[in-house]
Design a protein around this motif. Structure first.
Motif, PDB file in Angstrom:
ATOM      1  N   ARG A 201       0.851  -1.186   0.000  1.00 31.92           N
ATOM      2  CA  ARG A 201       0.000   0.000   0.000  1.00 31.92           C
ATOM      3  C   ARG A 201       0.881   1.228   0.000  1.00 31.92           C
ATOM      4  O   ARG A 201       1.851   1.306   0.726  1.00 31.92           O
ATOM      5  CB  ARG A 201      -0.875  -0.001   1.251  1.00 31.92           C
ATOM      6  CG  ARG A 201      -2.107  -0.820   1.038  1.00 31.92           C
ATOM      7  CD  ARG A 201      -3.224  -0.199   1.801  1.00 31.92           C
ATOM      8  NE  ARG A 201      -4.478  -0.775   1.335  1.00 31.92           N
ATOM      9  CZ  ARG A 201      -5.655  -0.393   1.800  1.00 31.92           C
ATOM     10  NH1 ARG A 201      -5.732   0.545   2.709  1.00 31.92           N
ATOM     11  NH2 ARG A 201      -6.752  -0.930   1.336  1.00 31.92           N
ATOM     12  N   ILE A 202       0.512   2.158  -0.804  1.00 30.05           N
ATOM     13  CA  ILE A 202       1.309   3.382  -0.872  1.00 30.05           C
ATOM     14  C   ILE A 202       0.352   4.564  -0.804  1.00 30.05           C
ATOM     15  O   ILE A 202      -0.729   4.531  -1.396  1.00 30.05           O
ATOM     16  CB  ILE A 202       2.164   3.405  -2.163  1.00 30.05           C
ATOM     17  CG1 ILE A 202       2.802   4.750  -2.399  1.00 30.05           C
ATOM     18  CG2 ILE A 202       1.370   3.019  -3.374  1.00 30.05           C
ATOM     19  CD1 ILE A 202       3.863   4.727  -3.468  1.00 30.05           C
ATOM     20  N   HIS A 203       0.723   5.566  -0.059  1.00 29.06           N
ATOM     21  CA  HIS A 203      -0.140   6.721   0.089  1.00 29.06           C
ATOM     22  C   HIS A 203      -0.253   7.456  -1.238  1.00 29.06           C
ATOM     23  O   HIS A 203       0.746   7.619  -1.934  1.00 29.06           O
ATOM     24  CB  HIS A 203       0.415   7.658   1.152  1.00 29.06           C
ATOM     25  CG  HIS A 203      -0.632   8.551   1.730  1.00 29.06           C
ATOM     26  ND1 HIS A 203      -1.111   9.623   1.046  1.00 29.06           N
ATOM     27  CD2 HIS A 203      -1.295   8.512   2.902  1.00 29.06           C
ATOM     28  CE1 HIS A 203      -2.035  10.225   1.783  1.00 29.06           C
ATOM     29  NE2 HIS A 203      -2.171   9.564   2.922  1.00 29.06           N
ATOM     30  N   LEU A 204      -1.481   7.874  -1.557  1.00 26.01           N
ATOM     31  CA  LEU A 204      -1.706   8.545  -2.828  1.00 26.01           C
ATOM     32  C   LEU A 204      -0.805   9.770  -2.965  1.00 26.01           C
ATOM     33  O   LEU A 204      -0.335  10.118  -4.046  1.00 26.01           O
ATOM     34  CB  LEU A 204      -3.177   8.964  -2.926  1.00 26.01           C
ATOM     35  CG  LEU A 204      -3.675   9.272  -4.341  1.00 26.01           C
ATOM     36  CD1 LEU A 204      -3.474   8.081  -5.252  1.00 26.01           C
ATOM     37  CD2 LEU A 204      -5.142   9.657  -4.305  1.00 26.01           C
ATOM     38  N   LYS A 205      -0.539  10.406  -1.837  1.00 24.78           N
ATOM     39  CA  LYS A 205       0.308  11.594  -1.847  1.00 24.78           C
ATOM     40  C   LYS A 205       1.719  11.251  -2.326  1.00 24.78           C
ATOM     41  O   LYS A 205       2.320  11.991  -3.098  1.00 24.78           O
ATOM     42  CB  LYS A 205       0.355  12.167  -0.417  1.00 24.78           C
ATOM     43  CG  LYS A 205       0.452  13.669  -0.378  1.00 24.78           C
ATOM     44  CD  LYS A 205       0.337  14.155   1.044  1.00 24.78           C
ATOM     45  CE  LYS A 205       1.274  15.302   1.300  1.00 24.78           C
ATOM     46  NZ  LYS A 205       1.374  15.586   2.738  1.00 24.78           N
ATOM     47  N   THR A 206       2.191  10.103  -1.856  1.00 25.15           N
ATOM     48  CA  THR A 206       3.521   9.658  -2.278  1.00 25.15           C
ATOM     49  C   THR A 206       3.540   9.457  -3.782  1.00 25.15           C
ATOM     50  O   THR A 206       4.473   9.872  -4.483  1.00 25.15           O
ATOM     51  CB  THR A 206       3.878   8.337  -1.575  1.00 25.15           C
ATOM     52  OG1 THR A 206       3.556   8.453  -0.203  1.00 25.15           O
ATOM     53  CG2 THR A 206       5.339   8.001  -1.744  1.00 25.15           C
ATOM     54  N   LEU A 207       2.471   8.803  -4.243  1.00 22.60           N
ATOM     55  CA  LEU A 207       2.379   8.526  -5.673  1.00 22.60           C
ATOM     56  C   LEU A 207       2.333   9.827  -6.461  1.00 22.60           C
ATOM     57  O   LEU A 207       2.978   9.971  -7.508  1.00 22.60           O
ATOM     58  CB  LEU A 207       1.094   7.718  -5.912  1.00 22.60           C
ATOM     59  CG  LEU A 207       1.067   6.816  -7.131  1.00 22.60           C
ATOM     60  CD1 LEU A 207       2.272   5.913  -7.135  1.00 22.60           C
ATOM     61  CD2 LEU A 207      -0.189   5.979  -7.099  1.00 22.60           C
ATOM     62  N   ASN A 208       1.596  10.791  -5.921  1.00 18.27           N
ATOM     63  CA  ASN A 208       1.508  12.085  -6.600  1.00 18.27           C
ATOM     64  C   ASN A 208       2.849  12.798  -6.613  1.00 18.27           C
ATOM     65  O   ASN A 208       3.181  13.493  -7.573  1.00 18.27           O
ATOM     66  CB  ASN A 208       0.454  12.965  -5.930  1.00 18.27           C
ATOM     67  CG  ASN A 208      -0.944  12.499  -6.263  1.00 18.27           C
ATOM     68  OD1 ASN A 208      -1.128  11.752  -7.221  1.00 18.27           O
ATOM     69  ND2 ASN A 208      -1.914  12.909  -5.480  1.00 18.27           N
ATOM     70  N   THR A 209       3.610  12.624  -5.537  1.00 19.10           N
ATOM     71  CA  THR A 209       4.940  13.217  -5.508  1.00 19.10           C
ATOM     72  C   THR A 209       5.797  12.619  -6.621  1.00 19.10           C
ATOM     73  O   THR A 209       6.490  13.333  -7.345  1.00 19.10           O
ATOM     74  CB  THR A 209       5.607  12.965  -4.143  1.00 19.10           C
ATOM     75  OG1 THR A 209       4.698  13.350  -3.136  1.00 19.10           O
ATOM     76  CG2 THR A 209       6.887  13.745  -4.012  1.00 19.10           C
ATOM     77  N   ILE A 210       5.705  11.301  -6.741  1.00 15.42           N
ATOM     78  CA  ILE A 210       6.469  10.638  -7.795  1.00 15.42           C
ATOM     79  C   ILE A 210       6.034  11.178  -9.160  1.00 15.42           C
ATOM     80  O   ILE A 210       6.847  11.464 -10.030  1.00 15.42           O
ATOM     81  CB  ILE A 210       6.255   9.106  -7.741  1.00 15.42           C
ATOM     82  CG1 ILE A 210       6.737   8.563  -6.397  1.00 15.42           C
ATOM     83  CG2 ILE A 210       6.976   8.422  -8.888  1.00 15.42           C
ATOM     84  CD1 ILE A 210       6.434   7.101  -6.175  1.00 15.42           C
ATOM     85  N   LEU A 211       4.729  11.358  -9.279  1.00 18.78           N
ATOM     86  CA  LEU A 211       4.171  11.869 -10.526  1.00 18.78           C
ATOM     87  C   LEU A 211       4.707  13.270 -10.827  1.00 18.78           C
ATOM     88  O   LEU A 211       5.107  13.584 -11.950  1.00 18.78           O
ATOM     89  CB  LEU A 211       2.650  11.918 -10.383  1.00 18.78           C
ATOM     90  CG  LEU A 211       1.832  11.735 -11.639  1.00 18.78           C
ATOM     91  CD1 LEU A 211       2.197  10.437 -12.304  1.00 18.78           C
ATOM     92  CD2 LEU A 211       0.361  11.728 -11.280  1.00 18.78           C
ATOM     93  N   ASN A 212       4.742  14.092  -9.784  1.00 15.02           N
ATOM     94  CA  ASN A 212       5.283  15.448  -9.925  1.00 15.02           C
ATOM     95  C   ASN A 212       6.731  15.417 -10.357  1.00 15.02           C
ATOM     96  O   ASN A 212       7.152  16.172 -11.225  1.00 15.02           O
ATOM     97  CB  ASN A 212       5.205  16.180  -8.578  1.00 15.02           C
ATOM     98  CG  ASN A 212       3.979  17.047  -8.480  1.00 15.02           C
ATOM     99  OD1 ASN A 212       3.314  17.252  -9.497  1.00 15.02           O
ATOM    100  ND2 ASN A 212       3.684  17.524  -7.304  1.00 15.02           N
ATOM    101  N   LEU A 213       7.479  14.535  -9.723  1.00 12.23           N
ATOM    102  CA  LEU A 213       8.889  14.426 -10.065  1.00 12.23           C
ATOM    103  C   LEU A 213       9.037  13.981 -11.510  1.00 12.23           C
ATOM    104  O   LEU A 213       9.914  14.448 -12.229  1.00 12.23           O
ATOM    105  CB  LEU A 213       9.576  13.437  -9.122  1.00 12.23           C
ATOM    106  CG  LEU A 213       9.721  13.936  -7.686  1.00 12.23           C
ATOM    107  CD1 LEU A 213      10.260  12.833  -6.790  1.00 12.23           C
ATOM    108  CD2 LEU A 213      10.647  15.149  -7.640  1.00 12.23           C
ATOM    109  N   GLY A 214       8.144  13.071 -11.921  1.00 15.24           N
ATOM    110  CA  GLY A 214       8.148  12.638 -13.318  1.00 15.24           C
ATOM    111  C   GLY A 214       7.931  13.823 -14.245  1.00 15.24           C
ATOM    112  O   GLY A 214       8.610  13.969 -15.255  1.00 15.24           O
ATOM    113  N   GLY A 215       6.994  14.687 -13.836  1.00 13.78           N
ATOM    114  CA  GLY A 215       6.715  15.888 -14.626  1.00 13.78           C
ATOM    115  C   GLY A 215       7.932  16.790 -14.694  1.00 13.78           C
ATOM    116  O   GLY A 215       8.291  17.309 -15.749  1.00 13.78           O
TER     117      GLY A 215
END
Lengths: 187, 766
Positions: B189-203
């Motif tokens: 399980r991973i916090h959605l916020k963490t995933l969004n951070t990864i997404l931001n970094l991807g951006g």
């Protein structure tokens, strides 16, 4: 001092390594003011000096994350005038505010000296548009006096007090009150 | 159920988590039985029970049920827990763990747990082992199941072991016989916020990649310069061979020395050139690779946020059954497309509102069996939930074949509840009226049906869908069906948008709201009533200039081929004239900063490839504002009823329809009565028949201009004291001076035109 500011201007990518430069500024300042400021045992507060128009303001360094050269700011249609727009701060969208609107002060155009102060330790992060940044200063609680009503420095609600440095009047802002002003909450 | 794959694949993750919580909690409760903790345990047991029953694992359900009862008794103080009790509870948890292991191994988990249950209830005579009992396999469960051997792999683990580790402990040979590889099934399980951070970094990576790409071009220019220089030096080398040079060199030592330096420089330069060329080629490849990897990273992260729609739809069968039973109705539920993957956040946000919609359909839509029979419809009503994926858009359709929506009744209620005025209603089409049921304060109504009153209304659905940048279409035929079609972006993280330029600003609009883009010529523009329209597919579509709606500085639209973006929302289509279309962009949606909740017409923001922030418009609001009158003013009604006391009547004089309508909307929303005049002459006529409290006048108009109008009016006795505000795109001080000279009280420049400024200015005078 001036050389240091210029040096800051040369730092690439608009992003200034605040800590490094502020340290330098702090050293320089402490040096030049060490005679003027009484070194007492009481707690000193570091404040960042900047100006809006002709008035010199200060905010506690505790609430300052970094100082940027004015980045690309995107206007937000229909936003109230206090919102200058939004900027890209390391991949995050951060609003840029003209607090002159809240302080009832005239606002000025972007100039070469203009900077954006990024806040921290507040309920939200925002950029504050200022006309120039002058450096860092240590002030003691004793130095800070209640404001004189005769001086037009903006709305008293957002002002913690005033103090003099080198015969120059500096208005110390209350950042918590300022950022929780109703004008800053856009709904 | 509509699940084709492993029916337990979500249950087992949840159950393991709950089991961990219970194991931990029981250990803790033995030391410190706080009410909070007992409550937590009670809830965990309750959730586990519910989840188990949903997947028809009655055995787990029974154990969990017992634990829930015990916790309930403990927290109400009916019973205090002894360590012996807790030992027995652990036995129960162990038995659940065994069942879950069977589920993991894809073996039949429906083992009999009656022995465990009687042990739990203290009916069995077996003495409890000391402390927590992970080391002893759950005796009773083991005795009842044929898979003793396999279970032995798990008991050595402490109770709080994660599901993942249990997998690893299972002997490899077994796994091969049951399923291909455990690694594929491992989850965390991973916090959605963490995933969004990864997404931001991807951006960020993508943005940086673009910067690197720009450097490739710079480097290429440098490479060309070096190569050119090498070519010059080549010719110098040839010159060196010329006898005259040789002669000079041999006779003059200084020159000879210089030549030898030059020779070395040439050699070095060639080396630089060669290495630079190699470096450049490699660097270019690396940048290309970085590009591909960053795109892949983004795509994979987007995917990580996606879950099958069934994650939430699974509960619906049960819900429908319960509600139907409660209301004594017969319902046949069809779930189609549950396997389609949807953004986790979309699922979470939609779960409640969708459930309400389903309840609503059963409650208000589908008739009682007897009533249905009378109509020859068949006792059981059909309720269909359909998930479809069309391109990058997600469509959720909720349809029932019940009584449909009675538009007349809806209108009555809306009037009675003061959601709209008679006048607004008169301007509405029947289809528009359907949407009134989503207005706040509508559906808690007791008039439509005695069965309503569940609290939240359909406005929650509407609000949620708007928030998710989706749209709802309502279709219904009385006595036949009602159908709610909800269109959503499949991923919130990744929104396909149309990029265009309006004035000097670049803007984005969600692509799902763009019906089409066309280019029009000035001759295509007709006037219909008081507005400009263009003909699209044989339909007159209102035409609005985007920069006027957004109050952006005016820029002449380019010549003969004006780009037009046709935006639809609900039943409306509005054509927005823009300056330039710039193509489609998939973007990561961000907000405007946490202290800015909502700005008119703005839905969010993002960062473009060049690193600059850009605004994403809110299409539904744009259409609403562009429509101006009719039910577009719905949201403002409440206010205007309240502020009717202002009672000031204003006249807006402007030859531009858009400006007129925009000012009218702004002013009416502030509670003023507004009349419109299309020219100065028109205004003079209107001021004869009514003495307005204030006038808002444009400067440049065909015929008499705004200054002349002001002067003319100020010279009359009736209007000498009436304030006149000039609103103009002309900003020169000279113009302002002229305006004031003519007698105007204020001069507002359209460029800095802001509804707050306008309203404040008016307030000063009225």
């Amino acid at each position: 001092m001036k050389a240091l500011l210029e040096k800051k201007g040369n730092v690439k990518n608009n992003l200034t390594d605040l800590n490094k430069i502020l340290d330098e500024l702090r050293t320089a300042f402490d040096h030049s003011f060490s005679a003027a400021i009484e070194t007492t045992a009481e707690a000193m507060e570091h404040v960042l000096l900047f100006s809006l128009g002709e008035v010199c303001y200060a905010i506690p360094l505790y609430y300052t994350q970094e100082v940027l050269k004015v980045p690309y700011i995107t206007r937000v249609p229909h936003a109230p005038p206090v919102i200058a727009g939004i900027m890209n701060l390391n991949g995050e969208i951060v609003s840029v505010c003209r607090i002159s609107h809240i302080l009832d002060m005239p606002s000025s155009e972007t100039q070469t000296e203009s900077r954006v102060l990024v806040t921290k330790n507040l309920p939200y992060t925002t950029g504050i548009f200022v006309d120039a940044v002058h450096g860092i200063l240590s002030v003691s609680e004793q130095q800070i006096q209640p404001i004189l009503s005769t001086i037009s420095a903006g709305k008293a609600d957002f002002i913690r007090g005033e103090f003099y440095t080198e015969d120059k009047l500096v208005i110390l802002l209350d950042m918590k009150k300022l950022t929780s002003a109703p004008e800053m909450q856009i709904r | 159920m509509a699940v084709k794959k492993d029916p337990y694949r979500f249950f087992k993750i949840e159950a393991r988590e709950l089991l961990d919580k219970l194991n931990e909690g029981f250990v803790e409760v033995e030391k410190n039985p706080s009410d909070d903790l007992l409550n937590q345990l009670f809830r965990s047991a309750h959730t586990l029970k519910g989840a188990a029953r949903l997947v028809q694992l009655e055995n787990i359900g029974k154990i969990a049920h017992y634990l829930e009862d015990m916790m309930g008794a403990a927290k109400s103080g009916e019973r205090s827990l002894t360590s012996g009790d807790i030992d027995r509870f652990f036995k129960g948890l162990d038995a659940i763990a065994v069942i879950l292991d069977l589920v993991d191994k894809k073996e039949d988990p429906h083992i009999d747990v009656s022995a465990t249950l009687s042990l739990l209830k203290g009916e069995a005579a077996e003495g409890p082992p000391p402390s927590s009992s992970p080391e002893s396999p759950p005796v009773t469960a083991t005795a009842d199941t044929p898979t003793v051997v396999q279970q032995e792999a798990t008991p050595p683990k402490p109770p709080s072991t994660e599901a993942v580790t249990v997998f690893e402990e299972t002997p490899v040979e077994e796994k091969q016989t049951t399923k291909p590889s455990s690694a594929e099934d491992e989850t965390i399980r991973i916090h959605l916020k963490t995933l969004n951070t990864i997404l931001n970094l991807g951006g960020e990576l993508v943005i940086n990649k673009i910067k690197l790409q720009a450097k490739v071009d710079q480097l290429n220019a440098l490479k060309k310069m070096v190569n050119l220089n090498a070519a010059y030096l080549d010719s110098w080398e040839h010159l060196q061979e010329v006898s005259e040079f040789k002669e000079i060199a041999s006779t003059t030592p200084r020159i000879k020395e210089t030549f030898s330096f030059l020779e070395q420089s040439v050699a070095l330069q060639k080396q630089i050139r060669d290495e630079l060329n190699i470096f450049f080629d490699e660097y270019e490849d690396d940048v290309k690779l970085t590009h591909l990897i960053s795109l892949r990273l983004q795509a994979e992260t987007f995917k990580a946020r996606m879950l099958p729609a069934n994650t939430i739809l699974l509960n619906y069968k049960r819900l429908v059954r319960d509600v139907a039973k409660e209301l004594e109705k017969e319902i046949e539920l069809h779930v189609i497309g549950g396997e389609i993957k949807v953004d986790k956040q979309v699922l979470d946000e939609m779960q409640g509102p969708l459930m309400h919609l389903v309840r609503n359909s059963i409650d208000h839509g589908i008739e009682e069996p007897a009533e249905r029979e009378r109509q020859g419809k068949g006792r059981a009503g059909t309720l269909t939930l359909k998930i479809e994926q069309i391109g990058s858009a997600l469509t959720i359709t909720c349809e029932d074949n019940g009584r449909g929506i009675d538009v007349e009744k809806v209108a009555e209620v809306a009037l009675a509840k003061k959601i709209i005025t008679e006048q607004q209603l008169a301007e509405m089409s029947e289809r528009e009226m359907l949407y009134l049921i989503m207005e706040p304060g509508f559906s808690t109504s007791e008039i439509v049906t005695s069965l309503s009153g569940r609290g939240v209304g359909l406005d929650v659905l509407s609000t949620t869908v708007n928030k998710l940048r989706g749209s709802i279409t309502i279709q219904s035929e009385l006595g036949q069906y009602s159908r709610f079609v909800i269109q959503l972006p499949q991923s919130l993280a990744n929104l396909p948008t149309l990029l265009f330029r309006c004035g000097h600003e670049k803007l984005l609009i969600p692509l799902s709201f763009v019906r089409q883009t066309v280019r029009i010529q000035p001759k295509d523009i007709d006037t219909e009533g008081n507005r400009e329209v263009i003909q699209l597919d044989g339909k007159a579509t209102p035409l609005v200039q985007m920069n006027q709606i957004l109050q952006l500085p005016h820029e002449e639209l380019a010549g003969n081929r004006i780009p037009v973006v046709v935006i639809h929302s609900r039943e409306d289509e509005i054509a927005f004239a823009v300056n330039k279309l710039l193509g489609v962009q998939e973007v990561v949606v961000k907000d405007l900063g946490s202290h800015i909740q909502k700005v008119n017409n703005v839905g969010g923001s993002t960062i473009l490839g060049d690193g600059h922030p850009i605004i994403i418009l809110d299409p539904a609001e744009l259409v609403l504002h562009a429509k101006g009158g009719s039910y577009g003013a719905l949201k403002l009604t409440e206010q205007s009823i309240e502020e009717e006391s202002k009672n000031s009547r204003l006249l807006v004089v402007d030859d531009s329809m858009t400006t007129r309508m925009m000012e009218k909307t702004i002013l009416e929303s502030a509670g003023y009565h507004v009349d419109l005049a299309v020219s100065a002459e028109d205004a003079l006529e209107k001021t004869q028949s009514f003495r307005y409290h204030l006038l808002i006048v444009d400067v440049e108009m065909p015929g008499m201009n705004g200054f002349e109008l002001t002067k003319t009016l100020k010279d009359t006795a009736e209007y000498a004291e009436v304030p006149i505000i000039i609103v103009s795109s002309l900003a020169t001080p000279e113009m302002k001076r002229q305006g004031i000279a003519a007698g105007a009280q204020a001069y507002i420049v359209k460029g800095e035109f802001d509804q707050k400024i306008l309203l404040e200015t008016i307030e000063n005078f009225v």
